[in-house]
Motif scaffolding. Structure first.
Motif, PDB file in Angstrom:
ATOM      1  N   ILE A  70      12.603  10.110  -3.504  1.00 35.79           N
ATOM      2  CA  ILE A  70      12.395   8.668  -3.400  1.00 35.79           C
ATOM      3  C   ILE A  70      13.662   7.935  -2.966  1.00 35.79           C
ATOM      4  CG2 ILE A  70      11.859   6.573  -4.707  1.00 35.79           C
ATOM      5  CD1 ILE A  70       9.968   8.276  -6.416  1.00 35.79           C
ATOM      6  N   THR A  71      14.790   8.314  -3.547  1.00 32.47           N
ATOM      7  CA  THR A  71      16.023   7.534  -3.346  1.00 32.47           C
ATOM      8  C   THR A  71      16.811   7.929  -2.100  1.00 32.47           C
ATOM      9  OG1 THR A  71      17.239   9.045  -4.822  1.00 32.47           O
ATOM     10  CG2 THR A  71      16.269   7.064  -5.810  1.00 32.47           C
ATOM     11  N   TYR A  72      16.272   8.837  -1.284  1.00 32.75           N
ATOM     12  CA  TYR A  72      16.961   9.189  -0.038  1.00 32.75           C
ATOM     13  C   TYR A  72      17.129   7.958   0.850  1.00 32.75           C
ATOM     14  CZ  TYR A  72      17.764  11.115   4.610  1.00 32.75           C
ATOM     15  OH  TYR A  72      18.267  11.359   5.862  1.00 32.75           O
ATOM     16  N   THR A  73      16.062   7.199   1.012  1.00 34.54           N
ATOM     17  CA  THR A  73      16.167   5.960   1.803  1.00 34.54           C
ATOM     18  C   THR A  73      15.683   4.727   1.055  1.00 34.54           C
ATOM     19  OG1 THR A  73      13.984   6.310   2.801  1.00 34.54           O
ATOM     20  CG2 THR A  73      15.902   7.153   4.014  1.00 34.54           C
ATOM     21  N   ALA A  74      15.057   4.911  -0.113  1.00 33.43           N
ATOM     22  CA  ALA A  74      14.548   3.771  -0.870  1.00 33.43           C
ATOM     23  C   ALA A  74      15.532   3.402  -1.981  1.00 33.43           C
ATOM     24  CB  ALA A  74      13.174   4.101  -1.451  1.00 33.43           C
ATOM     25  N   GLY A  75      15.369   2.196  -2.526  1.00 31.75           N
ATOM     26  CA  GLY A  75      16.261   1.729  -3.583  1.00 31.75           C
ATOM     27  C   GLY A  75      17.399   0.881  -3.038  1.00 31.75           C
ATOM     28  N   LYS A  76      18.212   0.355  -3.954  1.00 29.53           N
ATOM     29  CA  LYS A  76      19.304  -0.538  -3.554  1.00 29.53           C
ATOM     30  C   LYS A  76      20.430   0.198  -2.834  1.00 29.53           C
ATOM     31  CE  LYS A  76      18.517  -4.014  -7.152  1.00 29.53           C
ATOM     32  NZ  LYS A  76      19.096  -4.740  -8.314  1.00 29.53           N
ATOM     33  N   LYS A  77      20.722   1.433  -3.280  1.00 31.66           N
ATOM     34  CA  LYS A  77      21.793   2.212  -2.666  1.00 31.66           C
ATOM     35  C   LYS A  77      21.284   3.611  -2.294  1.00 31.66           C
ATOM     36  CE  LYS A  77      25.649  -0.166  -4.921  1.00 31.66           C
ATOM     37  NZ  LYS A  77      26.867  -0.002  -5.768  1.00 31.66           N
ATOM     38  N   PRO A  78      20.462   3.716  -1.257  1.00 33.91           N
ATOM     39  CA  PRO A  78      19.921   5.020  -0.865  1.00 33.91           C
ATOM     40  C   PRO A  78      21.026   5.964  -0.400  1.00 33.91           C
ATOM     41  CG  PRO A  78      19.451   3.365   0.811  1.00 33.91           C
ATOM     42  CD  PRO A  78      20.025   2.632  -0.361  1.00 33.91           C
ATOM     43  N   TYR A  79      21.023   7.177  -0.936  1.00 31.00           N
ATOM     44  CA  TYR A  79      22.119   8.088  -0.618  1.00 31.00           C
ATOM     45  C   TYR A  79      22.066   8.593   0.821  1.00 31.00           C
ATOM     46  CZ  TYR A  79      18.778  11.917  -1.569  1.00 31.00           C
ATOM     47  OH  TYR A  79      17.700  12.772  -1.552  1.00 31.00           O
ATOM     48  N   ALA A 120       0.831  -1.203   0.000  1.00 29.49           N
ATOM     49  CA  ALA A 120       0.000   0.000   0.000  1.00 29.49           C
ATOM     50  C   ALA A 120       0.865   1.253   0.000  1.00 29.49           C
ATOM     51  CB  ALA A 120      -0.919  -0.011   1.218  1.00 29.49           C
ATOM     52  N   MET A 121       1.962   1.219   0.741  1.00 30.85           N
ATOM     53  CA  MET A 121       2.855   2.378   0.788  1.00 30.85           C
ATOM     54  C   MET A 121       3.514   2.598  -0.572  1.00 30.85           C
ATOM     55  SD  MET A 121       3.958   4.862   2.616  1.00 30.85           S
ATOM     56  CE  MET A 121       3.737   4.488   4.366  1.00 30.85           C
ATOM     57  N   LEU A 122       3.905   1.520  -1.228  1.00 31.30           N
ATOM     58  CA  LEU A 122       4.525   1.638  -2.547  1.00 31.30           C
ATOM     59  C   LEU A 122       3.545   2.238  -3.550  1.00 31.30           C
ATOM     60  CD1 LEU A 122       7.082   1.113  -4.172  1.00 31.30           C
ATOM     61  CD2 LEU A 122       6.241  -1.197  -4.646  1.00 31.30           C
ATOM     62  N   ARG A 123       2.289   1.821  -3.486  1.00 31.06           N
ATOM     63  CA  ARG A 123       1.273   2.395  -4.383  1.00 31.06           C
ATOM     64  C   ARG A 123       1.062   3.876  -4.091  1.00 31.06           C
ATOM     65  NH1 ARG A 123      -0.971  -2.769  -3.407  1.00 31.06           N
ATOM     66  NH2 ARG A 123      -2.276  -1.963  -1.702  1.00 31.06           N
ATOM     67  N   ALA A 124       1.088   4.246  -2.810  1.00 33.14           N
ATOM     68  CA  ALA A 124       0.923   5.652  -2.439  1.00 33.14           C
ATOM     69  C   ALA A 124       2.088   6.500  -2.952  1.00 33.14           C
ATOM     70  CB  ALA A 124       0.813   5.777  -0.919  1.00 33.14           C
ATOM     71  N   ILE A 125       3.284   5.936  -2.931  1.00 32.54           N
ATOM     72  CA  ILE A 125       4.468   6.628  -3.448  1.00 32.54           C
ATOM     73  C   ILE A 125       4.312   6.899  -4.944  1.00 32.54           C
ATOM     74  CG2 ILE A 125       6.929   6.340  -3.955  1.00 32.54           C
ATOM     75  CD1 ILE A 125       7.145   4.824  -1.270  1.00 32.54           C
ATOM     76  N   ILE A 126       3.796   5.912  -5.665  1.00 28.90           N
ATOM     77  CA  ILE A 126       3.590   6.071  -7.107  1.00 28.90           C
ATOM     78  C   ILE A 126       2.546   7.145  -7.389  1.00 28.90           C
ATOM     79  CG2 ILE A 126       2.758   4.920  -9.200  1.00 28.90           C
ATOM     80  CD1 ILE A 126       3.926   2.298  -8.040  1.00 28.90           C
ATOM     81  N   LEU A 151       1.147  12.809  -8.969  1.00 26.00           N
ATOM     82  CA  LEU A 151       0.526  14.080  -8.593  1.00 26.00           C
ATOM     83  C   LEU A 151       1.553  15.213  -8.560  1.00 26.00           C
ATOM     84  CD1 LEU A 151      -1.880  12.897  -5.737  1.00 26.00           C
ATOM     85  CD2 LEU A 151      -2.516  13.650  -8.039  1.00 26.00           C
ATOM     86  N   ALA A 152       2.742  14.922  -8.027  1.00 25.48           N
ATOM     87  CA  ALA A 152       3.802  15.932  -7.982  1.00 25.48           C
ATOM     88  C   ALA A 152       4.224  16.338  -9.388  1.00 25.48           C
ATOM     89  CB  ALA A 152       5.004  15.403  -7.197  1.00 25.48           C
ATOM     90  N   LEU A 153       4.324  15.355 -10.284  1.00 25.40           N
ATOM     91  CA  LEU A 153       4.716  15.635 -11.666  1.00 25.40           C
ATOM     92  C   LEU A 153       3.643  16.453 -12.375  1.00 25.40           C
ATOM     93  CD1 LEU A 153       6.740  15.221 -13.946  1.00 25.40           C
ATOM     94  CD2 LEU A 153       5.565  13.072 -14.502  1.00 25.40           C
ATOM     95  N   ALA A 154       2.380  16.065 -12.207  1.00 28.58           N
ATOM     96  CA  ALA A 154       1.280  16.779 -12.865  1.00 28.58           C
ATOM     97  C   ALA A 154       1.188  18.216 -12.363  1.00 28.58           C
ATOM     98  CB  ALA A 154      -0.039  16.047 -12.612  1.00 28.58           C
ATOM     99  N   SER A 155       1.295  18.391 -11.059  1.00 30.03           N
ATOM    100  CA  SER A 155       1.249  19.733 -10.480  1.00 30.03           C
ATOM    101  C   SER A 155       2.440  20.559 -10.942  1.00 30.03           C
ATOM    102  CB  SER A 155       1.232  19.640  -8.953  1.00 30.03           C
ATOM    103  OG  SER A 155       1.206  20.915  -8.366  1.00 30.03           O
ATOM    104  N   GLY A 156       3.605  19.923 -11.026  1.00 29.01           N
ATOM    105  CA  GLY A 156       4.801  20.626 -11.484  1.00 29.01           C
ATOM    106  C   GLY A 156       4.688  21.093 -12.925  1.00 29.01           C
ATOM    107  N   VAL A 157       4.124  20.243 -13.786  1.00 31.22           N
ATOM    108  CA  VAL A 157       3.931  20.624 -15.191  1.00 31.22           C
ATOM    109  C   VAL A 157       2.975  21.813 -15.283  1.00 31.22           C
ATOM    110  CG1 VAL A 157       2.930  19.877 -17.397  1.00 31.22           C
ATOM    111  CG2 VAL A 157       4.461  18.351 -16.126  1.00 31.22           C
ATOM    112  N   ALA A 158       1.880  21.759 -14.511  1.00 32.23           N
ATOM    113  CA  ALA A 158       0.932  22.878 -14.502  1.00 32.23           C
ATOM    114  C   ALA A 158       1.602  24.164 -14.027  1.00 32.23           C
ATOM    115  CB  ALA A 158      -0.259  22.535 -13.601  1.00 32.23           C
TER     116      ALA A 158
END
Length: 296
Positions: free
Chosen positions: A132-141, A86-92, A97-104
């Motif tokens: 997203i990649t701050y703590t998620a992903g294989k090598k979070p920075y 559920a959290m992964l779906r919310a992230i997507i 939403l962030a992308l759509a708002s940013g384009v607008a």
């Protein structure tokens, strides 16, 4: 809904609003403020901040930072309140939403798909990726101790100078100084968070700055962040000086001192935790006073 609101970590939103608020005040002081741009900028920032919080909750649960050893507030995935799926779906959803708002926002600011549009779209994409990649992903920075640099870039220079450009459509390099102020105060919030979680982060292999340099050095680092943040705005006011009202932001300094002192004297996580919100609100007050001083 309550569990999702807790996962959104609404107490982090004042810090995000402070960043774009600084850009808006700078534009207003030059007579270029636009409410439609501000509204879309605030909405985009809201989505990005919530996205970052959800990704942080998900990533830390995957990599072990949000374990039973963690003494801060419980996270949604760690506690089982929200499943990983559920959290992964919310992230997507939040990313879209962030992308759509940013384009607008970019279209509202520039009126079309010109060259600048694509630059800002790329910047927006990098913001989403960084969230997203701050703590998620294989090598979070964030686990490599690079979170402070990322916060300085995105909460400081990108948020302040980038949002100011949306209004003015020109680069004013003097704005780097208030960008540094907001960026350093934002890093201070992260540093306080990492000092609070220093023991659980060590066990999880999360090499934050406090883990790398130790608590005592991290406290000194915290003081430097706050002092240099105030100093950057003093230099900006001195260069642009027209009246004492431009130093109105100094009224927020006692709150910054209280925060720095708390980091020094409190060693338990539960005593430190309230000062995360206090630092975020102090930053917002600093920006409000700074902005008022610029436009009156």
């Amino acid at each position: 809904m309550k569990k999702w609101l807790e996962a959104f970590r609404l107490r982090t939103l004042p810090l995000a609003m402070a960043s774009i608020g600084m850009g808006a005040f700078l534009a207003a002081s030059s007579g270029n403020f636009d409410w439609s741009i501000f509204g879309l900028c605030a909405l985009t920032t809201l989505f990005l901040q919530v996205l970052s919080n959800l990704a942080n909750d998900y990533g830390d649960s995957i990599h072990g930072a949000d374990s039973i050893d963690r003494t801060g507030p419980q996270r949604a995935v760690q506690s089982g309140a929200i499943t990983k799926g559920a959290m992964l779906r919310a992230i997507i959803v939040c990313s879209v939403l962030a992308l759509a708002s940013g384009v607008a926002l970019i279209l509202q600011a520039f009126g079309g798909f010109g060259e600048v549009f694509w630059y800002f779209l790329g910047l927006g994409g990098l913001s989403i990726l960084a969230a997203i990649t701050y703590t998620a992903g294989k090598k979070p920075y964030g686990y490599a101790g690079l979170g402070d640099i990322s916060v300085m870039i995105f909460f400081g220079f990108v948020a302040v100078m980038g949002s100011a450009y949306l209004y003015e459509q020109t680069i004013n390099w003097l704005y780097a100084l208030p960008s540094i102020s907001v960026g350093l105060f934002s890093v201070a919030v992260l540093n306080l968070n990492n000092i609070r979680d220093i023991e659980s982060d060590k066990k999880a292999g999360k090499k934050s700055v406090p883990v790398r340099i130790g608590r005592d050095a991290a406290v000194i680092y915290h003081w430097l962040l706050l002092v240099l943040g105030v100093a950057a705005s003093i230099v900006f006011a001195a260069i642009q000086f027209e009246g004492a009202q431009q130093l109105l932001f100094l009224l927020a300094c006692p709150l910054l001192f209280i925060n720095a002192r708390a980091v020094k004297i409190h060693t338990s996580s539960d005593r430190l935790d309230p000062f995360l919100k206090q630092m975020a609100l102090s930053t917002l007050l600093f920006v409000l006073l700074f902005g008022i001083g610029q436009i009156i």
